[in-house]
Design an enzyme around this catalytic site. Structure first.
Site, PDB file in Angstrom:
ATOM      1  N   TYR A 162      -6.415  45.047 -14.201  1.00  0.00           N
ATOM      2  CA  TYR A 162      -7.272  45.590 -13.239  1.00  0.00           C
ATOM      3  C   TYR A 162      -8.259  44.301 -12.749  1.00  0.00           C
ATOM      4  O   TYR A 162      -8.200  44.395 -11.532  1.00  0.00           O
ATOM      5  CB  TYR A 162      -8.053  46.733 -13.968  1.00  0.00           C
ATOM      6  N   LYS A 221      -8.840  43.042  -8.891  1.00  0.00           N
ATOM      7  CA  LYS A 221     -10.187  43.012  -8.350  1.00  0.00           C
ATOM      8  C   LYS A 221     -10.538  41.469  -7.956  1.00  0.00           C
ATOM      9  O   LYS A 221     -11.079  41.348  -6.602  1.00  0.00           O
ATOM     10  CB  LYS A 221     -11.148  43.522  -9.078  1.00  0.00           C
ATOM     11  N   THR A 270     -16.146  44.362  -9.125  1.00  0.00           N
ATOM     12  CA  THR A 270     -16.842  44.561 -10.460  1.00  0.00           C
ATOM     13  C   THR A 270     -17.264  43.418 -11.090  1.00  0.00           C
ATOM     14  O   THR A 270     -16.857  42.151 -10.657  1.00  0.00           O
ATOM     15  CB  THR A 270     -15.495  45.237 -11.044  1.00  0.00           C
ATOM     16  N   ASP A 271     -18.108  43.611 -12.202  1.00  0.00           N
ATOM     17  CA  ASP A 271     -18.506  42.592 -12.929  1.00  0.00           C
ATOM     18  C   ASP A 271     -17.297  41.905 -13.869  1.00  0.00           C
ATOM     19  O   ASP A 271     -17.473  40.763 -14.361  1.00  0.00           O
ATOM     20  CB  ASP A 271     -19.648  43.174 -13.958  1.00  0.00           C
ATOM     21  N   GLU A 272     -16.197  42.770 -13.823  1.00  0.00           N
ATOM     22  CA  GLU A 272     -15.338  42.199 -14.740  1.00  0.00           C
ATOM     23  C   GLU A 272     -14.470  41.061 -14.325  1.00  0.00           C
ATOM     24  O   GLU A 272     -13.684  40.311 -14.771  1.00  0.00           O
ATOM     25  CB  GLU A 272     -14.192  43.426 -14.885  1.00  0.00           C
TER      26      GLU A 272
HETATM   27  P1  NAD Z   1     -12.194  56.503  -9.471  1.00  0.00           P
HETATM   28  O1  NAD Z   1     -11.166  56.098 -10.390  1.00  0.00           O
HETATM   29  O2  NAD Z   1     -12.966  57.689 -10.105  1.00  0.00           O
HETATM   30  O3  NAD Z   1     -11.801  56.998  -8.011  1.00  0.00           O
HETATM   31  C1  NAD Z   1     -10.740  56.305  -7.128  1.00  0.00           C
HETATM   32  C2  NAD Z   1     -10.427  57.097  -6.101  1.00  0.00           C
HETATM   33  O4  NAD Z   1      -9.711  56.337  -5.215  1.00  0.00           O
HETATM   34  C3  NAD Z   1      -9.841  58.383  -6.206  1.00  0.00           C
HETATM   35  O5  NAD Z   1     -10.111  59.368  -5.853  1.00  0.00           O
HETATM   36  C4  NAD Z   1      -8.172  58.105  -6.006  1.00  0.00           C
HETATM   37  O6  NAD Z   1      -7.393  59.138  -5.514  1.00  0.00           O
HETATM   38  C5  NAD Z   1      -8.556  57.381  -4.770  1.00  0.00           C
HETATM   39  N1  NAD Z   1      -7.404  56.173  -4.450  1.00  0.00           N
HETATM   40  C6  NAD Z   1      -6.864  55.437  -5.490  1.00  0.00           C
HETATM   41  N2  NAD Z   1      -5.710  54.746  -4.511  1.00  0.00           N
HETATM   42  C7  NAD Z   1      -5.879  55.105  -3.546  1.00  0.00           C
HETATM   43  C8  NAD Z   1      -4.978  54.446  -2.404  1.00  0.00           C
HETATM   44  N3  NAD Z   1      -4.041  53.727  -2.443  1.00  0.00           N
HETATM   45  N4  NAD Z   1      -5.472  55.230  -1.179  1.00  0.00           N
HETATM   46  C9  NAD Z   1      -6.549  56.143  -1.008  1.00  0.00           C
HETATM   47  N5  NAD Z   1      -7.273  56.467  -2.046  1.00  0.00           N
HETATM   48  C10 NAD Z   1      -6.797  56.102  -3.291  1.00  0.00           C
HETATM   49  O7  NAD Z   1     -13.103  55.041  -9.312  1.00  0.00           O
HETATM   50  P2  NAD Z   1     -14.683  54.934  -9.490  1.00  0.00           P
HETATM   51  O8  NAD Z   1     -14.989  54.797 -10.785  1.00  0.00           O
HETATM   52  O9  NAD Z   1     -15.375  55.896  -8.575  1.00  0.00           O
HETATM   53  O10 NAD Z   1     -14.594  53.530  -8.733  1.00  0.00           O
HETATM   54  C11 NAD Z   1     -14.766  53.084  -7.276  1.00  0.00           C
HETATM   55  C12 NAD Z   1     -14.592  51.753  -7.183  1.00  0.00           C
HETATM   56  O11 NAD Z   1     -15.672  50.992  -7.672  1.00  0.00           O
HETATM   57  C13 NAD Z   1     -13.487  50.987  -7.549  1.00  0.00           C
HETATM   58  O12 NAD Z   1     -13.233  49.865  -6.529  1.00  0.00           O
HETATM   59  C14 NAD Z   1     -13.713  50.453  -8.870  1.00  0.00           C
HETATM   60  O13 NAD Z   1     -13.053  49.211  -9.123  1.00  0.00           O
HETATM   61  C15 NAD Z   1     -15.408  49.981  -8.653  1.00  0.00           C
HETATM   62  N6  NAD Z   1     -16.033  49.882  -9.775  1.00  0.00           N
HETATM   63  C16 NAD Z   1     -16.214  51.001 -10.637  1.00  0.00           C
HETATM   64  C17 NAD Z   1     -17.201  50.973 -11.456  1.00  0.00           C
HETATM   65  C18 NAD Z   1     -17.217  52.168 -12.777  1.00  0.00           C
HETATM   66  O14 NAD Z   1     -17.955  52.170 -13.673  1.00  0.00           O
HETATM   67  N7  NAD Z   1     -16.838  53.125 -12.276  1.00  0.00           N
HETATM   68  C19 NAD Z   1     -17.800  49.788 -11.730  1.00  0.00           C
HETATM   69  C20 NAD Z   1     -17.771  48.591 -11.014  1.00  0.00           C
HETATM   70  C21 NAD Z   1     -16.868  48.954 -10.061  1.00  0.00           C
HETATM   71  O1  TDX Z   2     -11.545  55.220 -25.764  1.00  0.00           O
HETATM   72  C1  TDX Z   2     -12.328  54.101 -25.574  1.00  0.00           C
HETATM   73  N1  TDX Z   2     -12.756  53.376 -26.654  1.00  0.00           N
HETATM   74  C2  TDX Z   2     -13.624  52.214 -26.409  1.00  0.00           C
HETATM   75  O2  TDX Z   2     -14.201  51.706 -27.452  1.00  0.00           O
HETATM   76  C3  TDX Z   2     -12.554  53.668 -23.970  1.00  0.00           C
HETATM   77  C4  TDX Z   2     -11.833  54.506 -23.105  1.00  0.00           C
HETATM   78  C5  TDX Z   2     -13.470  52.384 -24.083  1.00  0.00           C
HETATM   79  N2  TDX Z   2     -13.969  51.922 -25.117  1.00  0.00           N
HETATM   80  C6  TDX Z   2     -14.883  50.757 -24.713  1.00  0.00           C
HETATM   81  C7  TDX Z   2     -13.964  49.851 -23.779  1.00  0.00           C
HETATM   82  C8  TDX Z   2     -15.148  49.097 -23.136  1.00  0.00           C
HETATM   83  O3  TDX Z   2     -15.782  47.955 -23.756  1.00  0.00           O
HETATM   84  O4  TDX Z   2     -15.885  51.090 -24.028  1.00  0.00           O
HETATM   85  C9  TDX Z   2     -16.156  50.295 -23.137  1.00  0.00           C
HETATM   86  C10 TDX Z   2     -16.135  50.950 -21.807  1.00  0.00           C
HETATM   87  O5  TDX Z   2     -14.810  51.219 -21.258  1.00  0.00           O
HETATM   88  P1  TDX Z   2     -14.226  51.757 -20.002  1.00  0.00           P
HETATM   89  O6  TDX Z   2     -14.915  53.110 -19.608  1.00  0.00           O
HETATM   90  O7  TDX Z   2     -12.832  51.994 -19.890  1.00  0.00           O
HETATM   91  O8  TDX Z   2     -14.992  50.847 -19.031  1.00  0.00           O
HETATM   92  P2  TDX Z   2     -14.664  49.284 -18.642  1.00  0.00           P
HETATM   93  O9  TDX Z   2     -13.248  48.821 -19.160  1.00  0.00           O
HETATM   94  O10 TDX Z   2     -16.058  48.579 -19.145  1.00  0.00           O
HETATM   95  O11 TDX Z   2     -14.598  49.322 -16.925  1.00  0.00           O
HETATM   96  C11 TDX Z   2     -15.250  50.094 -16.435  1.00  0.00           C
HETATM   97  O12 TDX Z   2     -16.505  49.279 -15.724  1.00  0.00           O
HETATM   98  C12 TDX Z   2     -16.092  48.385 -14.877  1.00  0.00           C
HETATM   99  C13 TDX Z   2     -14.488  50.737 -15.046  1.00  0.00           C
HETATM  100  O13 TDX Z   2     -13.585  51.308 -15.677  1.00  0.00           O
HETATM  101  C14 TDX Z   2     -14.103  49.622 -14.353  1.00  0.00           C
HETATM  102  O14 TDX Z   2     -13.636  50.249 -13.056  1.00  0.00           O
HETATM  103  C15 TDX Z   2     -15.214  48.978 -13.629  1.00  0.00           C
HETATM  104  O15 TDX Z   2     -14.769  47.616 -12.733  1.00  0.00           O
END
Ligand code: NAD
Ligand code: TDX
Length: 343
Positions: free
Chosen positions: A146, A150, A121-123
């Site tokens: 988190y 990562k 992630t960019d985080e």
């Molecule tokens: P999500 O939370 O929607 O899904 C995660 C999935 O992983 C779920 O189906 C859960 O059951 C499964 N899981 C969790 N723990 C597990 C374990 N121990 N063994 C097997 N399965 C397990 O996640 P997402 O948003 O689809 O993110 C997927 C990946 O992308 C993650 O690595 C996250 O850090 C990364 N990521 C997400 C975003 C975003 O904006 N969604 C951005 C950057 C990176």
């Molecule tokens: O209730 C809220 N109010 C609010 O202001 C929530 C849930 C979020 N926010 C803000 C926090 C962040 O600045 O919105 C922005 C986005 O929040 P999230 O959806 O929680 O995302 P973020 O914290 O940026 O992280 C997401 O992007 C990077 C994903 O959850 C991560 O898994 C990924 O790595």
């Protein structure tokens, strides 16, 4: 080609599974079905002969090794992913996001045919000053449990790549959005609450910037990466972002407009502790490989809001007791506070 996709019942993983199946891959999906999973996301591929679901945990090394042995590529999307939950319960993040990755690394170490592609992630870079974009070699500065987990996983990947001569790909992605994302995340939460006429809890002053990438653009990036996996040992990072960086308050306003709700629903509340102000990825390397995002934010957001509106019967917040309890824990005090937090 045979892919092992972990976390395939989650948001991104389910899109990746569907896209790989459509491209002719045989896919095994390893998912332990946490609260964040939705197996219904994959209802359309469940009966496909090239699709296999395994209910299990990436931390279960014997299981991981068995499945990795049969794969050409391992795509790791299994993770605990919500920053707010990592502030409430960090231990599970260390277990899945660090130990789980080491379990997969151990499995891959013993399976020379299998290439690992890990989603980060960019985080990991923490908050960046205005005008700065993080390149692939920028230093880590994570601020939440988190993002620290990562980053720790990435350090393990670097160590394995260096020690055992493994070629490993690390995708670092900006905020992904689109159909099928869990309701806890910002865009689904604000969309579903706006559609229901409920207040939108905007953290702090709402000026935090996120870089929004529509999930289809992530899929095309994954396609570019899979078409040319590195063979040289090392941890090869790939940045995937849209360049469309917007303050949360602007995104919240556009969601209200698309949902037909009043912007007066936006309610500044007590901030997320340690809240990063700004993320920004330098994606020049991936663009040089021919990739570019195709879905502008306005189009992607409009499609996403429409999708949640069409799915309204399936996402009633109060029908899921665990999620209702989480919402109560995360937002009740914030929304009942009388102070004004925005400025
Ligand atoms: P999500 O939370 O929607 O899904 C995660 C999935 O992983 C779920 O189906 C859960 O059951 C499964 N899981 C969790 N723990 C597990 C374990 N121990 N063994 C097997 N399965 C397990 O996640 P997402 O948003 O689809 O993110 C997927 C990946 O992308 C993650 O690595 C996250 O850090 C990364 N990521 C997400 C975003 C975003 O904006 N969604 C951005 C950057 C990176
Ligand atoms: O209730 C809220 N109010 C609010 O202001 C929530 C849930 C979020 N926010 C803000 C926090 C962040 O600045 O919105 C922005 C986005 O929040 P999230 O959806 O929680 O995302 P973020 O914290 O940026 O992280 C997401 O992007 C990077 C994903 O959850 C991560 O898994 C990924 O790595």
């Amino acid at each position: 080609m045979r892919a092992l996709v972990t976390g395939g019942c989650g948001f991104i993983g389910s899109h990746v599974v569907r896209s790989l199946i459509a491209s002719g891959w045989a896919v095994t999906n390893l998912d332990c079905l946490t609260y964040a999973s939705n197996p219904g996301n994959l209802a359309d591929v469940a009966g496909n002969p090239r699709y296999t679901f395994v209910h299990g945990d990436i931390c279960d090394f014997d299981l991981a090794r068995n499945l990795v042995d049969k794969a050409d590529v391992v795509l790791n999307f299994a993770a605990e992913t919500h920053v707010d939950r990592s502030l409430l319960d960090p231990l599970v993040f260390v277990r899945t996001d660090v130990e789980g990755v080491v379990s997969l690394l151990e499995a891959v170490r013993h399976a020379p045919q299998a290439r690992l592609v890990h989603m980060s992630t960019d985080e990991v870079f923490g908050s960046l000053p205005l005008g700065i974009e993080a390149a692939e070699d920028a230093p880590f500065a994570p601020t939440s449990p988190y993002s620290a987990s990562k980053a720790a996983a990435e350090l393990q990947i670097r160590a394995y790549a260096a020690t055992y001569g493994l070629p490993i790909t690390v995708l670092r992605c900006s905020n992904v959005y689109g159909p099928g994302q869990h309701l806890e995340k910002f865009i689904p939460l604000f969309t579903t609450r706006a559609l229901a006429g409920e207040e939108l809890p905007l953290y702090g002053d709402g000026r935090q910037e996120r870089e929004w990438l529509f999930v289809e653009d992530l899929l095309s990036a994954v396609g570019v990466v899979l078409a040319d996996l590195p063979v040289a040992p090392g941890a090869h990072a790939v940045h995937i972002g849209s360049g469309e960086r917007l303050p949360n308050i602007e995104v919240a306003g556009r969601i209200c407009d698309l949902a037909g709700a009043s912007r007066s629903l936006i309610r500044p509340v007590f901030d997320r502790p340690g809240h990063d102000r700004r993320y920004a990825l330098d994606c020049a390397n991936l663009r040089a490989r021919g990739w570019a995002p195709r879905v502008p934010f306005d189009e992607g957001l409009s499609r996403t809001v429409r999708w949640y509106a069409d799915q309204a019967a399936t996402w009633s917040h109060s029908a899921d007791n665990d999620f209702a309890a989480y919402l109560d824990r995360q937002y009740s005090a914030r929304l009942s506070a009388v102070e004004e937090f925005g400025s």
